[in-house]
Design an enzyme around this catalytic site. Sequence first.
Site, short mmCIF file in Angstrom:
data_model
loop_
_atom_site.label_atom_id
_atom_site.label_comp_id
_atom_site.label_asym_id
_atom_site.label_seq_id
_atom_site.Cartn_x
_atom_site.Cartn_y
_atom_site.Cartn_z
N ASP A 1 32.50 -9.67 -49.04
CA ASP A 1 32.87 -8.25 -49.06
C ASP A 1 32.06 -7.50 -50.12
OD1 ASP A 1 34.76 -8.69 -47.10
OD2 ASP A 1 36.41 -8.96 -48.52
N ARG B 1 41.46 -12.49 -48.69
CA ARG B 1 42.27 -11.25 -48.64
C ARG B 1 43.56 -11.50 -47.85
NH1 ARG B 1 39.64 -7.42 -45.36
NH2 ARG B 1 37.94 -8.84 -44.88
N ASP C 1 43.00 -5.57 -49.46
CA ASP C 1 42.54 -5.60 -50.85
C ASP C 1 42.75 -4.22 -51.46
OD1 ASP C 1 40.44 -3.97 -49.97
OD2 ASP C 1 38.96 -5.57 -50.00
N TYR D 1 36.68 -20.13 -54.35
CA TYR D 1 36.84 -18.75 -54.81
C TYR D 1 37.80 -18.71 -56.00
CZ TYR D 1 35.10 -17.48 -50.14
OH TYR D 1 34.35 -17.35 -48.98
#
Length: 302
Positions: free
Chosen positions: A39, A176, A81, A67
């Site tokens: 993103d 997300r 988000d 992550y």
Amino acid sequence: MYNGIINVYKEAGYTSHDVVARLRGICKMKKIGHTGTLDPEAVGVLPVCLGSGTKLCDLLTDWDKEYVAVLCLGVVTDTQDMTGQVIKKCEPDVAEALPEETVRETVMGFLGEYDQIPPMYSALKVNGRKLYELAREGKEVERKPRRVLIKELEIQEIALPRVKMRVVCSKGTYIRTLCHDIGEKLGCGGAMESLTRSRVGIFNLEKALTLGQIEALRDRQKLDDVIVKPDEVFVKDPAVVVTDRGRRMAENGNLLHMEDLSTEICCLDGEQLRVYDATGKFYGIYRYCKKTGAMKPVRMFL
């Protein structure tokens, strides 16, 4: 012409497409592709394939990813988000009043496999249209759940309403959406506040380079020093050297047999091999078939 993979640190504000476009200018070449979208506001590891390394794009996409994400509880947005429009928001003290043990148990309950519904703001296509294009038009379509695997899940910090966690997951997992689903399970909603991709397969954050650093290395004619060559991706596979006849066979992408190797090796059925000639030139990856006694090309890098 550069060939291989470069470990890019994608900075906030860049799309993955932006990174590829910049690298085409820096490297003065068109044959470049990335290995998995991040993103725009996310940062971290984005392996980018150059030249013959682009043949690895689909393989790298399948690698596990790690992550570090910050989940903000008590808010729901249309993008899942904090860049999106707020759909629902709890009173500030609702999320903060959650028992820490309840939060911990709920988060860790997502360890393993679960069915995840992809977000509308994603690049997945439905009937030829990307979901985010439909979302921007105010449309929402039904998405089928996809089974994803959360291989590792570590809570690094709880400071309600925020939860910082490290996630190692399979291909196709949306962090997300994981944040959103945790919030739904807790009953207060949740959205991802920040995201850093810290690892993709063998590529980690510590060795990732910004576009500025890559440009500086190019100017010093040192860029080749940081490009991972295609054969290094398969370093766990045994290496073999072909004879002159084997070299001719490999150059045409033909099957190889044991007599085409100057290396003595005992292969297991289905085992992958890195094939080189006597000069050290890498030809590609072959897979041995015990039934036929032959090695079949899997991916060639000539």
